[in-house]
Structures are given as structure tokens and as C-alpha cells.
Design a protein around this motif. Structure first.
Motif, PDB file in Angstrom:
ATOM      1  N   THR A 150       0.962  -1.302   0.005  1.00 40.36           N
ATOM      2  CA  THR A 150      -0.031  -0.111   0.005  1.00 40.36           C
ATOM      3  C   THR A 150       0.982   1.323   0.098  1.00 40.36           C
ATOM      4  O   THR A 150       0.413   2.253  -0.019  1.00 40.36           O
ATOM      5  CB  THR A 150      -0.858  -0.073   1.306  1.00 40.36           C
ATOM      6  N   LYS A 151       2.144   1.023  -0.044  1.00 41.26           N
ATOM      7  CA  LYS A 151       3.032   2.434   0.178  1.00 41.26           C
ATOM      8  C   LYS A 151       3.800   2.605  -1.037  1.00 41.26           C
ATOM      9  O   LYS A 151       4.140   3.909  -1.197  1.00 41.26           O
ATOM     10  CB  LYS A 151       3.964   2.072   1.276  1.00 41.26           C
ATOM     11  N   SER A 152       3.993   1.822  -2.149  1.00 42.88           N
ATOM     12  CA  SER A 152       4.877   2.276  -3.375  1.00 42.88           C
ATOM     13  C   SER A 152       4.138   2.887  -4.487  1.00 42.88           C
ATOM     14  O   SER A 152       4.631   2.876  -5.338  1.00 42.88           O
ATOM     15  CB  SER A 152       5.645   0.890  -3.748  1.00 42.88           C
ATOM     16  N   ASN A 153       2.995   3.365  -4.214  1.00 41.03           N
ATOM     17  CA  ASN A 153       2.548   4.219  -5.242  1.00 41.03           C
ATOM     18  C   ASN A 153       2.234   3.543  -6.437  1.00 41.03           C
ATOM     19  O   ASN A 153       2.284   3.882  -7.804  1.00 41.03           O
ATOM     20  CB  ASN A 153       3.313   5.528  -5.524  1.00 41.03           C
ATOM     21  N   GLY A 154       1.887   2.200  -6.529  1.00 43.46           N
ATOM     22  CA  GLY A 154       1.598   1.600  -7.544  1.00 43.46           C
ATOM     23  C   GLY A 154       2.642   0.748  -8.445  1.00 43.46           C
ATOM     24  O   GLY A 154       2.627   0.075  -9.448  1.00 43.46           O
ATOM     25  N   MET A 155       3.808   1.102  -7.848  1.00 43.81           N
ATOM     26  CA  MET A 155       4.879   0.431  -8.432  1.00 43.81           C
ATOM     27  C   MET A 155       4.906  -1.104  -8.290  1.00 43.81           C
ATOM     28  O   MET A 155       5.344  -1.772  -9.225  1.00 43.81           O
ATOM     29  CB  MET A 155       6.411   0.927  -7.802  1.00 43.81           C
TER      30      MET A 155
END
Length: 184
Positions: A150-155
Motif C-alpha cells: 500500500t506504500k509504493s504508489n502502484g510500483m
């Protein structure tokens, strides 16, 4: 420069009417010095997608493999003070390279992007005590140590975290292989 990066640069100009150099100049006119700040600026002020914002931020900061003369410098920088994680990185690299001849490792300032036709994983010496593997397994449920990211902005859709006492499991390699196969 690889074909995927060149295509993205070409599409940036086609979609925005400005070249990569023009967008880099726009960023350099701001006081923004951090990758995340630049991405946020481009997304909110110029309606960029995350991919284009990420590309411009890396180029503006010269923090991607294509902007440095020696990608080994980026690896050295990532693992400074975290040298104990280098054998894990090297082992992961060896395992992933065995998936096929089309695997590409693209070091950035703080992680290594692993691509096929598209990115399927990232390798991150996150802190002195934590290593992270980001994996693209969209639609796959969380599974033990495989967490929804939930933290890597969709990477990446998932991640695995472990410390200095952890190691690479067969299960991790299985998830990475699945992500590789999905990226083809």
C-alpha cells in the motif's frame, strides 16, 4: 537506452506536447529536490500519470541507470552502510537472471527495478535492518509473508520484507517467477 524507456520518452512528448528536456527544465525551475516531491508536483500541477512523473523525476535528479555512466555506482550507493544485504541482492539477481534472457536490471538511487517487457519486481535495501522485494502480482491475495503493498504508489502490488536474519525462500522465488511470467 532500452526500447521501453525510449518509447516512454517519445510518448511523453506525444501526450504532453513537451519534450523530456523541457519537462526536466520545468522541474529544475522549482525548488523541489526529492523524487517524491517532484512526482507529486507533476501529477497535481500537470496531470501526469505516475509513470511519466516518475520518469521525469528520475531524469531531473539523474537518479536512474540511464543518467549515470556507471550503474555500479548506484548499487554501491544503495548498499552503503547496508553491505550485509549485498549477498542477498546478488543471490536474488542470480536467481532472477535464470528466468530468461529478457530480464533487465535497472538500478535507481534507492532500489533496482527488474523488468521484462514491463517492471515485475524491485529489490530494495530499505534500511540497515530490512530488505524488501516488491513484486507485481495483481489480483493475488496476501499469503504469509507476501503482503499487499500500500506504500509504493502502484510500483508493485505486493511486497516481502525480511531482516538480516531472514533469507531467500523458494516461495519468494516462486512469486518472482510468476510475476516475471505475467510481465511477458
Amino acid at each position: 537506452m532500452d526500447q521501453a524507456a525510449q518509447k516512454m520518452i517519445d510518448n511523453l512528448e506525444k501526450n504532453t506536447g513537451k519534450s523530456l528536456d523541457q519537462w526536466v527544465a520545468t522541474v529544475q525551475k522549482t525548488d523541489l529536490k526529492k523524487h517524491g516531491e517532484i512526482v507529486k508536483f507533476l501529477k497535481s500541477e500537470h496531470s501526469f500519470t505516475h509513470g511519466f512523473a516518475n520518469l521525469v523525476a528520475h531524469k531531473a535528479l539523474k537518479s536512474d541507470a540511464g543518467s549515470v555512466s556507471d550503474t555500479d555506482e548506484l548499487i554501491t550507493k544503495q548498499y552503503k552502510g547496508k553491505e550485509h544485504f549485498l549477498p542477498i541482492y546478488e543471490k536474488l539477481r542470480e536467481e532472477i537472471k535464470a528466468f530468461g534472457p529478457d530480464v533487465e536490471f535497472a538500478p535507481k538511487n534507492s532500489y533496482v527495478s527488474v523488468k521484462r517487457k514491463k517492471q515485475f519486481a524491485i529489490l530494495v535495501p530499505a534500511t540497515k535492518s530490512r530488505f524488501e522485494i516488491g513484486i507485481n502480482l495483481i489480483g493475488h491475495p496476501a499469503d504469509g509473508i507476501l503482503e499487499i503493498d500500500t506504500k509504493s504508489n502502484g510500483m508493485c502490488s505486493h511486497r516481502v520484507q525480511f531482516g538480516t536474519d531472514g533469507g531467500i525462500s523458494e516461495e519468494m522465488i516462486k512469486w518472482l517467477r510468476q510475476s516475471y511470467e505475467n510481465a511477458g
